[in-house]
Structure formats: structure tokens, C-alpha cells
Write an enzyme that holds these catalytic residues in place. Structure first.
Site, PDB file in Angstrom:
ATOM      1  CD  GLN A 133      -2.756  -1.143   2.500  1.00 37.35           C
ATOM      2  OE1 GLN A 133      -2.238  -1.002   3.593  1.00 37.35           O
ATOM      3  NE2 GLN A 133      -4.068  -1.284   2.346  1.00 37.35           N
ATOM      4  CG  HIS A 159      13.853  -2.287  -1.873  1.00 33.34           C
ATOM      5  ND1 HIS A 159      12.628  -2.112  -2.474  1.00 33.34           N
ATOM      6  CD2 HIS A 159      14.754  -2.444  -2.885  1.00 33.34           C
ATOM      7  CE1 HIS A 159      12.777  -2.141  -3.789  1.00 33.34           C
ATOM      8  NE2 HIS A 159      14.048  -2.342  -4.068  1.00 33.34           N
ATOM      9  CG  ASP A 217      12.035   1.535  -3.144  1.00 35.02           C
ATOM     10  OD1 ASP A 217      11.338   1.542  -2.115  1.00 35.02           O
ATOM     11  OD2 ASP A 217      11.746   0.874  -4.169  1.00 35.02           O
ATOM     12  N   GLY A 272      43.117 -56.604 -12.994  1.00 34.86           N
ATOM     13  CA  GLY A 272      43.639 -56.744 -14.344  1.00 34.86           C
ATOM     14  C   GLY A 272      42.649 -56.363 -15.422  1.00 34.86           C
ATOM     15  N   GLY A 324      47.000 -48.798  -2.810  1.00 37.42           N
ATOM     16  CA  GLY A 324      47.432 -50.174  -2.995  1.00 37.42           C
ATOM     17  C   GLY A 324      48.944 -50.250  -3.019  1.00 37.42           C
ATOM     18  CB  SER A 325      51.209 -52.921  -4.122  1.00 34.58           C
ATOM     19  OG  SER A 325      50.952 -53.087  -5.500  1.00 34.58           O
ATOM     20  CB  CYS A 373      48.240 -48.051   4.529  1.00 36.27           C
ATOM     21  SG  CYS A 373      47.034 -46.937   5.244  1.00 36.27           S
ATOM     22  CD  GLU A 387      53.288 -52.207   3.433  1.00 37.02           C
ATOM     23  OE1 GLU A 387      52.469 -51.557   4.097  1.00 37.02           O
ATOM     24  OE2 GLU A 387      53.374 -52.117   2.188  1.00 37.02           O
ATOM     25  CG  PHE A 414      49.554 -54.760   4.288  1.00 38.08           C
ATOM     26  CD1 PHE A 414      49.733 -53.406   4.489  1.00 38.08           C
ATOM     27  CD2 PHE A 414      48.288 -55.207   3.979  1.00 38.08           C
ATOM     28  CE1 PHE A 414      48.683 -52.518   4.371  1.00 38.08           C
ATOM     29  CE2 PHE A 414      47.213 -54.330   3.865  1.00 38.08           C
ATOM     30  CZ  PHE A 414      47.424 -52.973   4.067  1.00 38.08           C
TER      31      PHE A 414
END
Length: 923
Positions: A110, A128, A164, A652, A671-672, A728, A825, A827
């Protein structure tokens, strides 16, 4: 006629607490935003002395009016404040009667006269939704998006007699995401932060600290209100401009075009940054090039040759459909409701009646929006259904796509039955009653959101290391399966929902997946114990627990991946801006080992997904089951199809194809060292894909004679025997100072004798079976080599005489530097001890570093100077001081030398799955 809501003007209770520096506020406005500002001001102790809002519409009061009336605040509902430019006398008198010290206008449609604006002691403040002075006037949020602004925000300003133009009190801004809509921007930032800012502004005024910063006219813009009639799409624009126009009108008033003589409104636009998917042409009036109806949506083309995708279309009758279904023929058949579904329908009818209070009765033909519902009522409907219908989660779009009550109930029923899903996930489980639960294990390849047999039907046995029995047969993926998985991941990245997803939404999916993993942690830990031999209690805490933590950690990173701005030399008279962007790589391959099946998956895939990539993951051939269970949980979490693909099989075949595949842009491998070198070569020769490698280790642990010996013994054993030595970062070689060597060895052997070797599901077990038979045999050969070379076998070195792949914890001493045990290693649970002379710090460091590996290391000493010196000299990616195995999701993990390169965990891990783009512009 002037009237006031409520029977009588009620005063605030005298029991209300009085606060220092609080104001008497008149709230002028409407909507849910106004209601929230009202509620928060009351909570903060300000006294709202009057609410001035709009009259009821179709018998429905505005949310602000409802909240105020419920709270006893005087409510005034004026259809207008002035006539022929003059303030209506009764309105002005009613306003002045409340005695406000400040007017607050959170959202007001309004025109408020200046004598009312200036009346209070502190004047008036207005919210605003733009960063003033830009986008003055109505439809500011729309214009922020239409104009392609990179920043959005709001201003709270002091009202004056301009439009504004008043002085700024405060402003807040946010980045505009590439696919933000008006609704998305409002709900994510402008609504929640705007409420906070309005309350903050009032308090600043109360405290006498509110600034008045004059607005600059430089950069000021004014745009008119956007209505349906002027939201038609002009097609002679770039794809980005078309995208901005469509999203700038989403959901209100809706950008539209004419298709087959009918006005069709477009919603859910996103720029298409990948190749255009195949589809069926759709002629659109005014467009030079037909659109394409594809499986993902409607592709539209700009005059620059680039494209965008629209997700939903709405017809003149209000019906909304997925754009991908534009050419679908016929209506869906009407489903018959069960008794239970009838109860849900009745509950929803009551909810509709509560929202559409102006409608005498809800009929099958009642249209939600034509009956007066607004966009804020959509959110209310969705939330009430969730609360009152057993947690049923609808989306706002479900309401827009079925606006008539009968259609809406049909949509709800289909959602309850799961019939609205693209394709229901079908899982053919192998089930086992074990560990006081029913464990359900998927065993097929997981490709493009579905479990499927390998292309050639091949399978292999996965073995329980506790007794050597077969758990189940698992699909043995072929080259064709790998190519299918990569194609699915590529399509999901380039054309699917994942590539367009907001970073925070991506994070929410990852949080949800972490929650599901935690919810299923007992089942996952049981599968891990069955498939890998991990002791259940350790699997629960570490294998699964850290996996959950990892996903939560990286979920939090999703919306914090940032580039930077860079100052560069200016080429006069021009000015330049250079910035960097961090972007996902695309399709990533991940190959993980068998020692921590789920945790290694989490360490790599969480960072990969957080960065926005899609992935194809190969679990170790001997431990595929938790990865496949993870795939099932990812679907339940809501991950789009193709984002995550799991293909069990051999290194593989599967691993080699992944390293060579031209559509994969990154490969992460654990991995290895031998296999890591082969992978790196294949990645280089194929398409020079990015690689990160976490490879073998021979981690030295140095124990000085000034250590806390009891702790060193306890943690030294953990450094070797944790997870059966299949670790690891296990201490591959211990260097013990001569004066404490014998006592250290004696204590270690005494403690080993107390360890219980047995069933990993037994809660009292300390040491479970080795992962698989071939590995056990390798460990026994390792011990034989040590004895042959002259090392002293103090304890163990043998297979435990019982079914399964159990090995005794083993201790070797007198290990010389030239021996196989000193260089390679194991493991496994084999402690390799070497003695070093008292006080020879540099000598033992030289021996510790005399290896091609550099993954981890450790030192035990009470001398902090010695500890820091040793940590500086050790050539390893991780150094533990007076502790061991203490990894954390926030700390980067990775090795030096032939232990690989690249990092898992921490912020650094994200960079392994991101590329940096540098952008320079001249202006």
C-alpha cells in the site's frame, strides 16, 4: 468502510517484562515475512502497539493479521490510506491512537502517506529486497536475476518521500547461484536473513546507534513491476540472457512463450554446459531454432549457439508437467484408493479446507490456486502434510503439477506407493542371520542407479576369512560393464541433475548418506567383519565410524570451495580483474584396497563427491560387499543415478580399463607401489589423467630410552597389530634404544600372550583372521625369509591351528639393515625390531630414512626438543609423537617418495578432485 480486526482493543498484559532500550512499534505491511518480523520483534521485547495490514481476501486474513490477533495486538485492516492524494482522517486518527515510536514496514503493497511515515519519534524504516540504489521499485528480486547480477541482497532504509531513495540503515548481500530462482533466492537468503536484519535494525534504533547513509545516485536503477503480460520470452538473446529471464520470473509471474497456439510457462531453468542430449524437436513461436524435448527436460537455444535446459512446463489451465513428458500421450490412469489411503486423503482435505477457508467445501474439482491460494500457502501445505501424514515429504513442485484436489490426491497416493519414482531400486540380496541381526547384502554391479548382473553373467566367490566359507557369489565385471559405468557417470555429470545441483544441496545429500550409514552401522560393521575379518568392535568404531565422520566432514565443505581474486598489472588506460574458480574434474575413477573396505571408499569418494564429480569405484576383489551396500544407501539418500557406480571385479580387467579409459579425468588409487606405477603409466599414456596414489610403506617407529615405556609398549603394539597388521601406516620397523631393548621385547611378548585370537564377531576378540588365504601364505613366507636370513623369531610366525586364515602375532629381533624384513613391508601382524646404540640420534634417523617409502613414522621420547628434531628429519608424510595411528578426517594423509603423492582427508584432499580456472576480464 474503516474497521479494525478483533472485538475490542486489548492492552498488553501488565505481567509483560519491561526491557531497557525497547520501542513501541507500529508494523505496517503483510505476508508471512511480516508475520515473522512481528513474532521476532515481540520475542526481543519490543512492544508492537498496532498492526496495519490489508483487508481479508476471499474471506482469508493475512498471516500477519492472524498472528497479531492471536497475540492480542490491535489489528487495523485498511483498504487504502488516502483518497485523491489526501490522508483519510479516520485512518490517520486510528494510526495515531496507538502511539508508535517507530514504523516498521517489512513488506507493504500500500501507499503510506508521508504524514504517517514522519509521525513517529524515530520515523519509518522499510525492507527492500535489493542492494539499493540498484533495482528501486517493485519486482526487485526478479530484476536482480533478469539483469544477471552476481550479488543479491536487501536493504533496510529510512523512508522518505522518494521511491526507495531514503538513507540506508543496513544492507546484507549474498552470491547469486547459477540456477537460483526468485523462490530459491528468497527462501535461502532474503527471507531468513531479512527477518534477522529487520529486528537488528529496530534494536540499533532503540540503542541510538542506527546510521543514516545517503544513497548514491551512481548505479541507481528503477524497473517497473513484472506482470504476466510483459513476461513473454524474447528469443533473440544469448542462452544466458534467456536463462536469466526465465529464472527471474520463476515462480511469479512466470516467463512464457506460445507453443502450438497455447501459452506455456517455463520453470526450472539451468544453463547447459555440456553437449546437447538427443531429443525430439518442439517448435516454439518466435524461436529461430526448435527446442528439444529430452529425457532431462526441454533444451532451448540462444542466439549465441549455447543452450539451456528447462525442467517444468505449465499450461493455461494451470497444469504443470515435467518438460521431458511434453510428448507423452494420454493421461495417467486413476488409481483406486485403499482404506488407509482414504484416511490420508481425508486428512489432506482438512488441510486444504484450513488453507482455503473461503471455499465452502473442498470438491474433487477444487483448484488450489484458483481458490485463492498463494505461493506462501504452498509451503504451508507441504509442511502440514509432512506433519500430519506420517512424514510424507512432498516438494513445492508437486503442488504446482497437480493443482486440482482430485489430481493432487492421485499424486500423493502415487508418491506413497513409490510409483512416481523414475525406476524403483530393485535389490536382489543375499541375506544371513548373524550377529543377532538379518544382514542384507547386494552382490551385483551397481551402474546408473541400478543393481545388475555383469554383462557376461560371470561371478566369483567372496570368502569369509574366519572359516574359509563362501559368503556369496558376486558379479565379476567385464570391460563392457566398465564402459557402461563410465558412460553413466559422464552423462550424470554433463547432463544430469548432479551437474546443475546447488553446492548446498549436494552437501545435504552427503549429510543424509552419512546419517544412513550411521543408522546402518551395526549391519555395515557385521558385513565388514564377515568379508574382511575385521574385529567387529574395531569395525564399528573405525571402519564404519570414521567413514561416517568423513562424509560429514566433506559434506560441510561443499559450499565452501572458493577461488580467489588476484591483483595483476594494469594495462593503462584499461583496468583488469583476474579471479580463479575451482571446478570439478568430471568422471573420476577410484580403486581401493581390502584392508579398510568402507573407510578407504569414504576417504576418497567423499572428497570426490564434495567437489562435484561423479565416480566409478572398484572395490578390492576380495572385499566388495560393504561398497555394494554403500551403493544401496546412496540411492536411499537421494543421489541421482549415475553419480555413484560400483563395479566389483579384478584389477587386471576393471582396474586396467579404468586407468586407460579416455572419459575418466582423475584416478585415485590405494594399494601397492608396483601396481601404482602401472596405473600411473596407463593414465599418462591414455589421456594424461590426473592421479593420486597412496602406496606401500615401511614406516619406522623410533623408541628412545627416555620414553614412557609402558605407553611405548602399548602403542608400539597398536602400531603393528592394529587391524591384524593390515594397516597402511603400520610400523614396519621398530628401532629401540639399546638400554631398554630387552625389557621392551619382554613386555611386548607378555602382552601378546594375553591377546585373544578368534571370531571377529566375538566382542572379546582382540585379533581376527587375515583378510584372505593368499595373504596369509605370503605372511608365512615372509617369516620364513626372516628366519633364513638370521633374524631372531621371538614369538609367533605360525598359522593358528583352526579353520580360517588366522596368524599368530609375531615378533622378530636382531633385524639387520640388509635383511629382507628390514626393507620390505609385511602388511601383517609382524613386529620387526632393530636395536640402536644409546644416544645415536642421527644414526638411527639415517637408518629410519634408508627406505624408498615415506608414508608414516613415529617417535617416543619425553624430550620435546628431541621429538621435534626427529620429526623434522623423518622423511614421511605423517609423524606421530608419543602416539600412533591417530588419524583424523580434518588432517591430510599421504606419503612421500615411493609411498605415493596426493592427499586424502582434510582440505587438501579436495584439491585432488578440483581444477583451477583463471579468468581475466578487462573493463
Amino acid at each position: 468502510m474503516l474497521w479494525r480486526g478483533g472485538q475490542a482493543l486489548r492492552r498488553f498484559s501488565t505481567s509483560r517484562i519491561c526491557f531497557k532500550n525497547k520501542l513501541k512499534v507500529a508494523l505496517i505491511g503483510q505476508s508471512l515475512f511480516g508475520q515473522e518480523v512481528y513474532s521476532h520483534l515481540c520475542k526481543e521485547g519490543h512492544r508492537v502497539v498496532g498492526v496495519f495490514t490489508v483487508p481479508d481476501k476471499d474471506g482469508k486474513a493475512d498471516p500477519l493479521a492472524l498472528a497479531a490477533e492471536k497475540n492480542g495486538t490491535p489489528v487495523f485492516k485498511f483498504p487504502r490510506w488516502r483518497v485523491k492524494g489526501k490522508t483519510i482522517k479516520e485512518v490517520a486518527e486510528a494510526y495515531r491512537s496507538v502511539g508508535a515510536e517507530l514504523n516498521v514496514l517489512p513488506f507493504c503493497t500500500q501507499f503510506i502517506p508521508m504524514d504517517v511515515i514522519d509521525s513517529p519519534k524515530h520515523g519509518s524504516i522499510v525492507y527492500h529486497p535489493s542492494i539499493l540504489p540498484r533495482h528501486r521499485g517493485a519486482s526487485a528480486i526478479n530484476w536482480t536475476l533478469i539483469m544477471g547480477d552476481k550479488k543479491a541482497g536487501f536493504s533496510v532504509f529510512w523512508a522518505d518521500d522518494g521511491l526507495d531513495t531514503g538513507p540506508i540503515l543496513l544492507q546484507r548481500s549474498c552470491d547469486v547461484e547459477p540456477n537460483d530462482t526468485v523462490d530459491a533466492l528468497y527462501n535461502r537468503f532474503l527471507f531468513p536473513e531479512g527477518i534477522k536484519a529487520m529486528v537488528e535494525a529496530v534494536q540499533l534504533i532503540a540503542d541510538g546507534k542506527a546510521p543514516r547513509i545517503p544513497q548514491s545516485e551512481e548505479g541507481a536503477t528503477y524497473e517497473g513491476i513484472q506482470k504476466k503480460e510483459n513476461a513473454e520470452i524474447s528469443w533473440n538473446q544469448s542462452a544466458e540472457a534467456l536463462h536469466n529471464w526465465i529464472r527471474g520470473h520463476d515462480k511469479v509471474p512466470g516467463a512464457w512463450a506460445e507453443i502450438n497456439g497455447q501459452v506455456v510457462t517455463f520453470y526450472g531453468s539451468s544453463l547447459l554446459n555440456s553437449s546437447v542430449p538427443p531429443g525430439e524437436p518442439l517448435e516454439i513461436k518466435g524461436a529461430e531454432k526448435p527446442g528439444l524435448v529430452t529425457k532431462n527436460g526441454l533444451v532451448l537455444f540462444g542466439n549465441d549457439g549455447k543452450a539451456l535446459m528447462v525442467r517444468n512446463l505449465q499450461f493455461e489451465d494451470g497444469k504443470m508437467i515435467p518438460a521431458s513428458q511434453y510428448f507423452s500421450s494420454g493421461e495417467m490412469s486413476v488409481v483406486e484408493l485403499t482404506a488407509e489411503e482414504m484416511k490420508v486423503a481425508e486428512t489432506i482435505k482438512v488441510i486444504w479446507a484450513g488453507i482455503l477457508s473461503n471455499v465452502p467445501a473442498i470438491e474433487d474439482s477444487t483448484d488450489f490456486f484458483k481458490s485463492g491460494a498463494r505461493s506462501m500457502d504452498v509451503a504451508r501445505l507441504v509442511e502440514e502434510i509432512r506433519q500430519k501424514c506420517g512424514g510424507l515429504q512432498l516438494q513445492n513442485e508437486d503442488v504446482y503439477m497437480a493443482t486440482k484436489f482430485e489430481d493432487f490426491i492421485q499424486k500423493v497416493v502415487r508418491k506413497l506407493r513409490g510409483e512416481d519414482q523414475e525406476a524403483e531400486l530393485v535389490v536382489d540380496y543375499v541375506s544371513k542371520e548373524i550377529n543377532d541381526m538379518t544382514v542384507k547384502m547386494p552382490y551385483q554391479c551397481f551402474i546408473n542407479g541400478q543393481f545388475t548382473d555383469a554383462e557376461d553373467g560371470k561371478t566369483y566367490d567372496t570368502i569369509n576369512p574366519t572359516d574359509g566359507s563362501t559368503i556369496c557369489q558376486v558379479s565379476y565385471a567385464s570391460l563392457v560393464d566398465v564402459d557402461k559405468a563410465v558412460a553413466a557417470a559422464k552423462d550424470a555429470f554433463e547432463n544430469g541433475e548432479w551437474g546443475r545441483m546447488n553446492a548446498r544441496d549436494r552437501g545435504r545429500l552427503m549429510y543424509r548418506l552419512a546419517d544412513l550409514m550411521e543408522e546402518k552401522q551395526e549391519e555395515l560393521a557385521t558385513i565388514e567383519a564377515l568379508d574382511s575379518g575385521a574385529v567387529y568392535t574395531l569395525a564399528l568404531k573405525t571402519h564404519i565410524g570414521m567413514s561416517v565422520q568423513t562424509f560429514r566432514y566433506f559434506a560441510g565443505w561443499c559450499d565452501k570451495i572458493q577461488g580467489s581474486t588476484i591483483p595483476i598489472n594494469q594495462a593503462r588506460p584499461n583496468r583488469n580483474l583476474t579471479f580463479t574458480k575451482k571446478e570439478p574434474l568430471g568422471v573420476c575413477a577410484i580403486i581401493i584396497p581390502w584392508n579398510y573396505p568402507l573407510m578407504m571408499l569414504a576417504w576418497k569418494s567423499a572428497a570426490c563427491l564434495a567437489a562435484g564429480n561423479t565416480l566409478v569405484l572398484k572395490p578390492a576383489q576380495v572385499t566388495p560387499l560393504t561398497a555394494l551396500k554403500f551403493a544401496e544407501l546412496s540411492v536411499k539418500a537421494g543421489f541421482p543415478k549415475g553419480v555413484i557406480n560400483i563395479i566389483p571385479g579384478s584389477g587386471g580387467v576393471v582396474g586396467q580399463r579404468l586407468s586407460e579409459h579416455p572419459d575418466i579425468r582423475k584416478l585415485g588409487f590405494t594399494g601397492s607401489t608396483l601396481i601404482g606405477k602401472q596405473i600411473m603409466k596407463s593414465c599418462a599414456v591414455s589421456n594424461l589423467k590426473k592421479v593420486s596414489l597412496e602406496l606401500g610403506g615401511k614406516s619406522p617407529l623410533i623408541i628412545f630410552n627416555d620414553c614412557e615405556l609402558e605407553k611405548a609398549v602399548r602403542m608400539g603394539m597398536g602400531a603393528v597389530f592394529f587391524n591384524k597388521g593390515e594397516n597402511c601406516i603400520a610400523a614396519g620397523r621398530l628401532f629401540v634404544e639399546e638400554s631398554i631393548h630387552d625389557e621392551f621385547v619382554t613386555r611386548v611378548v607378555e602382552e601378546i600372550k594375553k591377546m585373544k585370537i578368534g571370531d571377529p564377531l566375538d566382542r572379546s576378540t582382540d585379533h581376527g583372521p587375515q583378510n584372505h588365504k593368499a595373504h596369509l601364505e605370503k605372511l608365512l613366507q615372509y617369516c620364513e625369509a626372516g628366519v633364513k636370513e638370521g633374524a631372531t623369531l621371538v614369538y609367533g610366525g605360525r598359522q593358528v591351528q583352526r579353520p580360517g586364515f588366522f596368524m599368530e602375532p609375531t615378533v622378530f629381533t636382531d633385524v639387520e639393515d640388509h635383511m629382507y624384513l628390514a626393507k620390505e613391508e609385511s602388511f601383517g601382524p609382524i613386529m620387526v625390531i632393530s636395536k640402536f646404540p644409546n644416544g645415536d640420534i642421527d644414526g638411527v634417523l639415517q637408518r629410519a630414512n634408508n627406505t624408498e617409502y615415506g608414508l608414516a613414522s613415529g617417535v617416543f621420547t619425553r624430550d620435546i626438543n628431541k621429538a621435534m628434531y626427529v620429526s623434522e628429519k623423518l622423511e614421511a608424510g605423517t609423524v606421530f609423537i608419543n602416539t600412533y595411528n591417530k588419524t583424523d578426517v580434518a588432517a591430510p594423509f599421504g606419503g612421500f617418495k615411493q609411498s605415493g603423492f596426493g592427499k586424502d582427508l582434510g582440505e587438501e584432499a579436495l584439491n585432488e578432485y578440483l581444477k583451477t580456472k583463471s579468468v581475466t576480464l578487462e573493463y
